[in-house]
Design a protein around this motif. Structure first.
Motif, PDB file in Angstrom:
ATOM      1  N   SER A 170       0.815  -1.225   0.000  1.00  0.00           N
ATOM      2  CA  SER A 170       0.000   0.000   0.000  1.00  0.00           C
ATOM      3  C   SER A 170       0.843   1.268   0.000  1.00  0.00           C
ATOM      4  O   SER A 170       0.332   2.356  -0.278  1.00  0.00           O
ATOM      5  N   GLU A 171       2.129   1.149   0.287  1.00  0.00           N
ATOM      6  CA  GLU A 171       3.016   2.309   0.286  1.00  0.00           C
ATOM      7  C   GLU A 171       3.347   2.791  -1.126  1.00  0.00           C
ATOM      8  O   GLU A 171       3.788   3.920  -1.318  1.00  0.00           O
ATOM      9  N   PHE A 172       3.153   1.930  -2.118  1.00  0.00           N
ATOM     10  CA  PHE A 172       3.473   2.276  -3.500  1.00  0.00           C
ATOM     11  C   PHE A 172       2.247   2.884  -4.185  1.00  0.00           C
ATOM     12  O   PHE A 172       1.160   2.325  -4.087  1.00  0.00           O
ATOM     13  N   PRO A 173       2.414   3.987  -4.890  1.00  0.00           N
ATOM     14  CA  PRO A 173       1.273   4.576  -5.625  1.00  0.00           C
ATOM     15  C   PRO A 173       1.068   3.862  -6.965  1.00  0.00           C
ATOM     16  O   PRO A 173       1.115   4.471  -8.036  1.00  0.00           O
ATOM     17  N   LEU A 174       0.880   2.537  -6.893  1.00  0.00           N
ATOM     18  CA  LEU A 174       0.786   1.711  -8.090  1.00  0.00           C
ATOM     19  C   LEU A 174      -0.367   0.737  -7.968  1.00  0.00           C
ATOM     20  O   LEU A 174      -0.918   0.539  -6.883  1.00  0.00           O
ATOM     21  N   ASP A 175      -0.704   0.095  -9.073  1.00  0.00           N
ATOM     22  CA  ASP A 175      -1.672  -0.994  -9.036  1.00  0.00           C
ATOM     23  C   ASP A 175      -1.129  -2.084  -8.120  1.00  0.00           C
ATOM     24  O   ASP A 175       0.088  -2.275  -8.027  1.00  0.00           O
ATOM     25  N   PRO A 176      -2.012  -2.845  -7.472  1.00  0.00           N
ATOM     26  CA  PRO A 176      -1.537  -3.883  -6.545  1.00  0.00           C
ATOM     27  C   PRO A 176      -0.595  -4.906  -7.183  1.00  0.00           C
ATOM     28  O   PRO A 176       0.385  -5.306  -6.551  1.00  0.00           O
ATOM     29  N   GLN A 177      -0.868  -5.293  -8.433  1.00  0.00           N
ATOM     30  CA  GLN A 177       0.008  -6.272  -9.076  1.00  0.00           C
ATOM     31  C   GLN A 177       1.427  -5.735  -9.221  1.00  0.00           C
ATOM     32  O   GLN A 177       2.404  -6.447  -8.989  1.00  0.00           O
ATOM     33  N   MET A 178       1.540  -4.476  -9.595  1.00  0.00           N
ATOM     34  CA  MET A 178       2.868  -3.893  -9.766  1.00  0.00           C
ATOM     35  C   MET A 178       3.551  -3.676  -8.413  1.00  0.00           C
ATOM     36  O   MET A 178       4.759  -3.870  -8.287  1.00  0.00           O
ATOM     37  N   SER A 179       2.761  -3.316  -7.407  1.00  0.00           N
ATOM     38  CA  SER A 179       3.325  -3.161  -6.062  1.00  0.00           C
ATOM     39  C   SER A 179       3.916  -4.471  -5.566  1.00  0.00           C
ATOM     40  O   SER A 179       5.032  -4.505  -5.050  1.00  0.00           O
ATOM     41  N   LYS A 180       3.170  -5.561  -5.735  1.00  0.00           N
ATOM     42  CA  LYS A 180       3.684  -6.853  -5.286  1.00  0.00           C
ATOM     43  C   LYS A 180       4.926  -7.240  -6.080  1.00  0.00           C
ATOM     44  O   LYS A 180       5.894  -7.764  -5.527  1.00  0.00           O
ATOM     45  N   MET A 181       4.909  -6.965  -7.370  1.00  0.00           N
ATOM     46  CA  MET A 181       6.066  -7.276  -8.214  1.00  0.00           C
ATOM     47  C   MET A 181       7.316  -6.586  -7.655  1.00  0.00           C
ATOM     48  O   MET A 181       8.380  -7.203  -7.552  1.00  0.00           O
ATOM     49  N   LEU A 182       7.183  -5.319  -7.269  1.00  0.00           N
ATOM     50  CA  LEU A 182       8.328  -4.589  -6.716  1.00  0.00           C
ATOM     51  C   LEU A 182       8.760  -5.155  -5.367  1.00  0.00           C
ATOM     52  O   LEU A 182       9.951  -5.303  -5.098  1.00  0.00           O
ATOM     53  N   VAL A 183       7.791  -5.468  -4.512  1.00  0.00           N
ATOM     54  CA  VAL A 183       8.113  -5.953  -3.176  1.00  0.00           C
ATOM     55  C   VAL A 183       8.848  -7.286  -3.228  1.00  0.00           C
ATOM     56  O   VAL A 183       9.837  -7.484  -2.527  1.00  0.00           O
ATOM     57  N   ILE A 184       8.407  -8.217  -4.055  1.00  0.00           N
ATOM     58  CA  ILE A 184       9.027  -9.547  -4.066  1.00  0.00           C
ATOM     59  C   ILE A 184      10.241  -9.642  -4.983  1.00  0.00           C
ATOM     60  O   ILE A 184      10.936 -10.651  -4.982  1.00  0.00           O
ATOM     61  N   SER A 185      10.515  -8.588  -5.746  1.00  0.00           N
ATOM     62  CA  SER A 185      11.645  -8.645  -6.686  1.00  0.00           C
ATOM     63  C   SER A 185      12.982  -8.868  -5.990  1.00  0.00           C
ATOM     64  O   SER A 185      13.874  -9.508  -6.543  1.00  0.00           O
ATOM     65  N   SER A 186      13.116  -8.372  -4.762  1.00  0.00           N
ATOM     66  CA  SER A 186      14.392  -8.549  -4.060  1.00  0.00           C
ATOM     67  C   SER A 186      14.674 -10.025  -3.759  1.00  0.00           C
ATOM     68  O   SER A 186      15.828 -10.444  -3.724  1.00  0.00           O
ATOM     69  N   LYS A 187      13.622 -10.813  -3.591  1.00  0.00           N
ATOM     70  CA  LYS A 187      13.801 -12.251  -3.345  1.00  0.00           C
ATOM     71  C   LYS A 187      14.335 -12.968  -4.578  1.00  0.00           C
ATOM     72  O   LYS A 187      14.871 -14.060  -4.477  1.00  0.00           O
ATOM     73  N   HIS A 188      14.180 -12.347  -5.722  1.00  0.00           N
ATOM     74  CA  HIS A 188      14.622 -12.953  -6.980  1.00  0.00           C
ATOM     75  C   HIS A 188      15.828 -12.221  -7.588  1.00  0.00           C
ATOM     76  O   HIS A 188      16.178 -12.444  -8.744  1.00  0.00           O
ATOM     77  N   ASN A 189      16.425 -11.307  -6.801  1.00  0.00           N
ATOM     78  CA  ASN A 189      17.609 -10.547  -7.212  1.00  0.00           C
ATOM     79  C   ASN A 189      17.405  -9.803  -8.533  1.00  0.00           C
ATOM     80  O   ASN A 189      18.271  -9.807  -9.410  1.00  0.00           O
ATOM     81  N   CYS A 190      16.248  -9.173  -8.662  1.00  0.00           N
ATOM     82  CA  CYS A 190      15.989  -8.414  -9.891  1.00  0.00           C
ATOM     83  C   CYS A 190      15.290  -7.093  -9.589  1.00  0.00           C
ATOM     84  O   CYS A 190      14.490  -6.608 -10.393  1.00  0.00           O
ATOM     85  N   SER A 191      15.615  -6.471  -8.454  1.00  0.00           N
ATOM     86  CA  SER A 191      14.944  -5.227  -8.052  1.00  0.00           C
ATOM     87  C   SER A 191      15.166  -4.093  -9.037  1.00  0.00           C
ATOM     88  O   SER A 191      14.232  -3.346  -9.356  1.00  0.00           O
ATOM     89  N   ASN A 192      16.411  -3.916  -9.513  1.00  0.00           N
ATOM     90  CA  ASN A 192      16.677  -2.827 -10.459  1.00  0.00           C
ATOM     91  C   ASN A 192      15.869  -2.992 -11.734  1.00  0.00           C
ATOM     92  O   ASN A 192      15.260  -2.035 -12.222  1.00  0.00           O
ATOM     93  N   GLU A 193      15.858  -4.195 -12.277  1.00  0.00           N
ATOM     94  CA  GLU A 193      15.124  -4.448 -13.518  1.00  0.00           C
ATOM     95  C   GLU A 193      13.625  -4.270 -13.305  1.00  0.00           C
ATOM     96  O   GLU A 193      12.928  -3.681 -14.136  1.00  0.00           O
ATOM     97  N   THR A 194      13.130  -4.745 -12.170  1.00  0.00           N
ATOM     98  CA  THR A 194      11.704  -4.647 -11.874  1.00  0.00           C
ATOM     99  C   THR A 194      11.285  -3.190 -11.693  1.00  0.00           C
ATOM    100  O   THR A 194      10.227  -2.783 -12.178  1.00  0.00           O
ATOM    101  N   ALA A 195      12.100  -2.405 -11.006  1.00  0.00           N
ATOM    102  CA  ALA A 195      11.791  -0.981 -10.825  1.00  0.00           C
ATOM    103  C   ALA A 195      11.764  -0.255 -12.174  1.00  0.00           C
ATOM    104  O   ALA A 195      10.905   0.596 -12.421  1.00  0.00           O
ATOM    105  N   THR A 196      12.694  -0.613 -13.044  1.00  0.00           N
ATOM    106  CA  THR A 196      12.726  -0.006 -14.379  1.00  0.00           C
ATOM    107  C   THR A 196      11.476  -0.369 -15.177  1.00  0.00           C
ATOM    108  O   THR A 196      10.850   0.491 -15.800  1.00  0.00           O
ATOM    109  N   ILE A 197      11.114  -1.644 -15.139  1.00  0.00           N
ATOM    110  CA  ILE A 197       9.919  -2.082 -15.871  1.00  0.00           C
ATOM    111  C   ILE A 197       8.671  -1.405 -15.306  1.00  0.00           C
ATOM    112  O   ILE A 197       7.808  -0.938 -16.064  1.00  0.00           O
ATOM    113  N   ALA A 198       8.564  -1.296 -13.979  1.00  0.00           N
ATOM    114  CA  ALA A 198       7.419  -0.620 -13.362  1.00  0.00           C
ATOM    115  C   ALA A 198       7.347   0.841 -13.807  1.00  0.00           C
ATOM    116  O   ALA A 198       6.267   1.357 -14.108  1.00  0.00           O
ATOM    117  N   ALA A 199       8.504   1.494 -13.850  1.00  0.00           N
ATOM    118  CA  ALA A 199       8.532   2.891 -14.300  1.00  0.00           C
ATOM    119  C   ALA A 199       8.110   3.014 -15.762  1.00  0.00           C
ATOM    120  O   ALA A 199       7.342   3.904 -16.127  1.00  0.00           O
TER     121      ALA A 199
END
Length: 189
Positions: A119-148
């Motif tokens: 809920s802290e992200f001003p995004l759709d829930p699917q994209m918010s979850k994608m960002l939150v769990i990306s660190s578990k898959h070592n792809c946070s930078n790529e996921t943040a870029t795709i979300a942007a």
């Protein structure tokens, strides 16, 4: 040509249908020559750049000295109509089901720890979850870029007069695994 003076609003279903209709209307107007007053055809859809969307609010063309009246034709998707056709309680239930499926709500519809973070992200829930769990898959930078890239206006424009060139340019960024990685390629380029 058969309607009384005033602007016209046309509702269609999608971007390509809108662009095609605008092109065809402009072609028809050009073929009619002086038989019609000045006409401005304006497309409107969500992936259109903001500056283009704002043209809808500009005044339409004025009539030429004693000639037929000027007219603006807005060709748009009908987002409002589709939102009114779904019953509000049904929409609410669907939203709760999606949030439960994503793990943001528990079975009693209480916010989970994951849901609180999402809920802290001003995004759709699917994209918010994608960002939150990306660190578990070592792809946070790529996921943040795709979300942007998904949150920004569409980076691929396909003007009617240069569709082939636009398609060729897009293929240079294409990725075999889909559109999200294509957007990542665009960002890195």
């Amino acid at each position: 040509m058969c309607e009384p003076a005033g602007d016209i609003l046309v509702f269609l279903t999608g971007e390509w249908e809108i662009e095609d209709a605008c092109w065809n209307i402009n072609k028809k107007i050009n073929n009619l020559g002086d038989n019609v007053g000045p006409v401005q055809v304006v497309p409107l859809y969500s992936t259109l750049p903001l500056a283009m969307q704002l043209k809808v609010f500009e005044p339409g063309p004025a009539s030429l000295r004693g000639g037929p009246p000027g007219r603006k034709i807005v060709v748009s998707t009908n987002i409002a109509e589709t939102s009114l056709t779904i019953d509000a309680p049904e929409s609410l239930m669907r939203a709760l089901e999606v949030l439960n499926y994503l793990g943001a709500l528990d079975d009693e519809s209480n916010l989970t720890t994951l849901g609180d973070i999402m809920s802290e992200f001003p995004l759709d829930p699917q994209m918010s979850k994608m960002l939150v769990i990306s660190s578990k898959h070592n792809c946070s930078n790529e996921t943040a870029t795709i979300a942007a890239m998904l949150s920004a206006p569409n980076c691929f424009l396909r003007p009617r007069e240069a569709q082939k060139a636009a398609d060729e340019a897009k293929t240079r960024f294409g990725h075999i695994d889909g559109d999200h990685l294509t957007l990542l390629n665009v960002y890195h380029a």
